[in-house]
Design a protein around this motif. Structure first.
Motif, mmCIF file in Angstrom:
data_model
loop_
_atom_site.group_PDB
_atom_site.id
_atom_site.type_symbol
_atom_site.label_atom_id
_atom_site.label_comp_id
_atom_site.label_asym_id
_atom_site.label_seq_id
_atom_site.Cartn_x
_atom_site.Cartn_y
_atom_site.Cartn_z
ATOM 1 N N GLU A 1 0.810 -1.215 0.000
ATOM 2 C CA GLU A 1 0.000 0.000 0.000
ATOM 3 C C GLU A 1 0.847 1.270 0.000
ATOM 4 O OE1 GLU A 1 -2.178 -3.419 1.094
ATOM 5 O OE2 GLU A 1 -0.427 -2.576 2.123
ATOM 6 N N ASP A 2 2.127 1.145 0.237
ATOM 7 C CA ASP A 2 3.033 2.293 0.187
ATOM 8 C C ASP A 2 3.488 2.610 -1.239
ATOM 9 O OD1 ASP A 2 4.488 0.981 3.170
ATOM 10 O OD2 ASP A 2 3.136 2.701 3.034
ATOM 11 N N THR A 3 3.131 1.775 -2.183
ATOM 12 C CA THR A 3 3.502 2.003 -3.572
ATOM 13 C C THR A 3 2.889 3.294 -4.089
ATOM 14 O OG1 THR A 3 3.751 -0.356 -4.061
ATOM 15 C CG2 THR A 3 3.312 1.114 -5.925
ATOM 16 N N ALA A 4 3.736 4.173 -4.596
ATOM 17 C CA ALA A 4 3.282 5.486 -5.067
ATOM 18 C C ALA A 4 4.478 6.245 -5.631
ATOM 19 C CB ALA A 4 2.668 6.288 -3.928
ATOM 20 N N VAL A 5 4.186 7.374 -6.248
ATOM 21 C CA VAL A 5 5.228 8.335 -6.569
ATOM 22 C C VAL A 5 5.364 9.261 -5.363
ATOM 23 C CG1 VAL A 5 5.995 10.175 -8.096
ATOM 24 C CG2 VAL A 5 4.752 8.208 -9.033
ATOM 25 N N TYR A 6 6.577 9.408 -4.882
ATOM 26 C CA TYR A 6 6.845 10.228 -3.706
ATOM 27 C C TYR A 6 7.454 11.559 -4.151
ATOM 28 C CZ TYR A 6 5.800 6.417 -0.527
ATOM 29 O OH TYR A 6 5.149 5.436 0.184
ATOM 30 N N TYR A 7 6.877 12.633 -3.637
ATOM 31 C CA TYR A 7 7.293 13.975 -4.019
ATOM 32 C C TYR A 7 7.868 14.717 -2.821
ATOM 33 C CZ TYR A 7 4.406 13.253 -8.181
ATOM 34 O OH TYR A 7 3.852 12.767 -9.335
ATOM 35 N N CYS A 8 9.001 15.333 -3.025
ATOM 36 C CA CYS A 8 9.572 16.222 -2.021
ATOM 37 C C CYS A 8 8.855 17.567 -2.094
ATOM 38 C CB CYS A 8 11.063 16.384 -2.280
ATOM 39 S SG CYS A 8 11.926 17.420 -1.079
ATOM 40 N N ASN A 9 8.658 18.171 -0.944
ATOM 41 C CA ASN A 9 7.914 19.429 -0.852
ATOM 42 C C ASN A 9 8.669 20.410 0.022
ATOM 43 O OD1 ASN A 9 5.890 20.921 1.199
ATOM 44 N ND2 ASN A 9 4.940 20.868 -0.817
ATOM 45 N N TYR A 10 8.680 21.661 -0.412
ATOM 46 C CA TYR A 10 9.241 22.751 0.385
ATOM 47 C C TYR A 10 8.176 23.830 0.489
ATOM 48 C CZ TYR A 10 11.778 27.200 0.981
ATOM 49 O OH TYR A 10 12.197 28.445 1.389
ATOM 50 N N ARG A 11 7.944 24.321 1.690
ATOM 51 C CA ARG A 11 7.029 25.450 1.805
ATOM 52 C C ARG A 11 7.581 26.455 2.795
ATOM 53 N NH1 ARG A 11 2.941 25.005 5.954
ATOM 54 N NH2 ARG A 11 3.196 23.101 7.191
ATOM 55 N N ARG A 12 7.494 27.688 2.401
ATOM 56 C CA ARG A 12 7.952 28.773 3.247
ATOM 57 C C ARG A 12 6.869 29.052 4.283
ATOM 58 N NH1 ARG A 12 10.702 34.390 1.067
ATOM 59 N NH2 ARG A 12 10.093 35.684 2.832
ATOM 60 N N ARG B 1 4.833 32.457 1.645
ATOM 61 C CA ARG B 1 4.215 31.119 1.788
ATOM 62 C C ARG B 1 4.362 30.302 0.495
ATOM 63 N NH1 ARG B 1 2.309 30.491 7.272
ATOM 64 N NH2 ARG B 1 1.882 32.608 8.000
ATOM 65 N N GLU B 2 5.436 30.492 -0.228
ATOM 66 C CA GLU B 2 5.650 29.754 -1.479
ATOM 67 C C GLU B 2 5.747 28.255 -1.219
ATOM 68 O OE1 GLU B 2 8.284 32.592 -4.328
ATOM 69 O OE2 GLU B 2 9.214 31.971 -2.458
ATOM 70 N N VAL B 3 5.331 27.505 -2.213
ATOM 71 C CA VAL B 3 5.398 26.046 -2.149
ATOM 72 C C VAL B 3 6.073 25.553 -3.429
ATOM 73 C CG1 VAL B 3 4.104 23.896 -2.038
ATOM 74 C CG2 VAL B 3 3.321 25.893 -0.743
ATOM 75 N N PHE B 4 7.005 24.625 -3.280
ATOM 76 C CA PHE B 4 7.687 24.031 -4.433
ATOM 77 C C PHE B 4 7.679 22.520 -4.308
ATOM 78 C CE2 PHE B 4 9.278 27.866 -6.337
ATOM 79 C CZ PHE B 4 9.381 28.752 -5.282
ATOM 80 N N TRP B 5 7.740 21.878 -5.477
ATOM 81 C CA TRP B 5 7.700 20.409 -5.532
ATOM 82 C C TRP B 5 8.878 19.862 -6.322
ATOM 83 C CZ3 TRP B 5 3.975 17.848 -2.852
ATOM 84 C CH2 TRP B 5 2.839 18.578 -2.446
ATOM 85 N N GLY B 6 9.323 18.682 -5.928
ATOM 86 C CA GLY B 6 10.281 17.951 -6.736
ATOM 87 C C GLY B 6 9.567 17.228 -7.855
ATOM 88 N N GLN B 7 10.356 16.530 -8.673
ATOM 89 C CA GLN B 7 9.785 15.866 -9.841
ATOM 90 C C GLN B 7 9.158 14.523 -9.510
ATOM 91 O OE1 GLN B 7 12.938 15.832 -9.061
ATOM 92 N NE2 GLN B 7 13.681 13.744 -9.378
ATOM 93 N N GLY B 8 9.443 13.999 -8.338
ATOM 94 C CA GLY B 8 8.869 12.733 -7.904
ATOM 95 C C GLY B 8 9.789 11.555 -8.137
ATOM 96 N N THR B 9 9.693 10.566 -7.257
ATOM 97 C CA THR B 9 10.468 9.334 -7.397
ATOM 98 C C THR B 9 9.537 8.161 -7.090
ATOM 99 O OG1 THR B 9 12.490 8.182 -6.720
ATOM 100 C CG2 THR B 9 11.333 9.398 -4.992
ATOM 101 N N GLN B 10 9.624 7.137 -7.916
ATOM 102 C CA GLN B 10 8.723 5.993 -7.789
ATOM 103 C C GLN B 10 9.197 5.043 -6.698
ATOM 104 O OE1 GLN B 10 5.772 5.187 -9.655
ATOM 105 N NE2 GLN B 10 5.603 3.603 -8.068
ATOM 106 N N VAL B 11 8.266 4.657 -5.850
ATOM 107 C CA VAL B 11 8.503 3.609 -4.853
ATOM 108 C C VAL B 11 7.495 2.493 -5.131
ATOM 109 C CG1 VAL B 11 8.373 2.987 -2.420
ATOM 110 C CG2 VAL B 11 9.429 5.150 -3.111
ATOM 111 N N THR B 12 7.999 1.298 -5.363
ATOM 112 C CA THR B 12 7.144 0.152 -5.639
ATOM 113 C C THR B 12 7.458 -0.948 -4.630
ATOM 114 O OG1 THR B 12 7.074 0.682 -7.998
ATOM 115 C CG2 THR B 12 6.403 -1.532 -7.348
ATOM 116 N N VAL B 13 6.423 -1.405 -3.931
ATOM 117 C CA VAL B 13 6.588 -2.458 -2.931
ATOM 118 C C VAL B 13 5.829 -3.685 -3.426
ATOM 119 C CG1 VAL B 13 6.346 -3.106 -0.522
ATOM 120 C CG2 VAL B 13 6.704 -0.698 -1.140
ATOM 121 N N SER B 14 6.542 -4.754 -3.655
ATOM 122 C CA SER B 14 5.920 -5.981 -4.154
ATOM 123 C C SER B 14 5.526 -6.891 -2.993
ATOM 124 C CB SER B 14 6.880 -6.716 -5.083
ATOM 125 O OG SER B 14 8.039 -7.116 -4.381
ATOM 126 N N SER B 15 4.457 -7.632 -3.193
ATOM 127 C CA SER B 15 3.962 -8.519 -2.120
ATOM 128 C C SER B 15 4.569 -9.905 -2.216
ATOM 129 C CB SER B 15 2.442 -8.620 -2.204
ATOM 130 O OG SER B 15 2.050 -9.074 -3.468
#
Length: 118
Positions: A88-99, A104-118
Motif C-alpha cells: 500500500e506504500d507504492t506510489a510516486v513520492y514527491y519532495c515538498n518545500y514550503r515557506r 508562503r511559497e510552495v515548491f515540488w520535486g519531480q517525484g520518485t517511484q517507490v514500488t513495494v511488491s507482495s
C-alpha cells in the motif's frame, strides 16, 4: 525559486526498507518546512511526513512507527527512512518545500517511484 531533487526510490519487497533523499537549492528561506507527499494511481496526493526548520515533525497515521523523517538544515536536505514497507506504500513520492512566513511559497520535486511488491 527553489529546486528540489529527489533520489532513492526503487523496487523493494514487502517488509523491506528504502531511504529517500531530497536536496533543495536556490532561494531558500530558512523558516520553512520540508516534507514528503505521495500519490498512488487513481488517488489524491497525500502528506506522508513533514519536518519544520526547528525539527517539529508530522506524520500520516498510516506511516507512524514505520517511517522517520529527518533534515540537515546546513545542507538543505530532507530524508525519509521507510521501514516495514507494505504494498500500500507504492506510489510516486514527491519532495515538498514550503515557506512558513511571508510569501508562503510552495515548491515540488519531480517525484520518485517507490514500488513495494507482495
Amino acid at each position: 525559486q527553489v529546486q528540489l531533487v529527489e533520489s532513492g526510490g526503487g523496487l523493494v519487497q514487502a517488509g523491506g526498507s528504502l531511504r529517500l533523499s531530497c536536496v533543495a537549492s536556490g532561494s531558500i528561506f530558512s523558516i520553512n518546512a520540508m516534507g514528503w507527499y505521495r500519490q498512488a494511481p487513481g488517488k489524491q496526493r497525500e502528506l506522508v511526513a513533514e519536518i519544520t526548520f526547528g525539527g517539529t515533525t508530522n506524520y500520516a497515521d498510516s506511516v507512524k512507527d514505520r517511517f522517520t523523517i529527518s533534515r540537515d538544515n546546513a545542507k538543505n536536505t530532507v530524508n525519509l527512512q521507510m521501514n516495514s514497507l507494505e504494498p500500500e506504500d507504492t506510489a510516486v513520492y514527491y519532495c515538498n518545500y514550503r515557506r512558513l512566513v511571508g510569501s508562503r511559497e510552495v515548491f515540488w520535486g519531480q517525484g520518485t517511484q517507490v514500488t513495494v511488491s507482495s
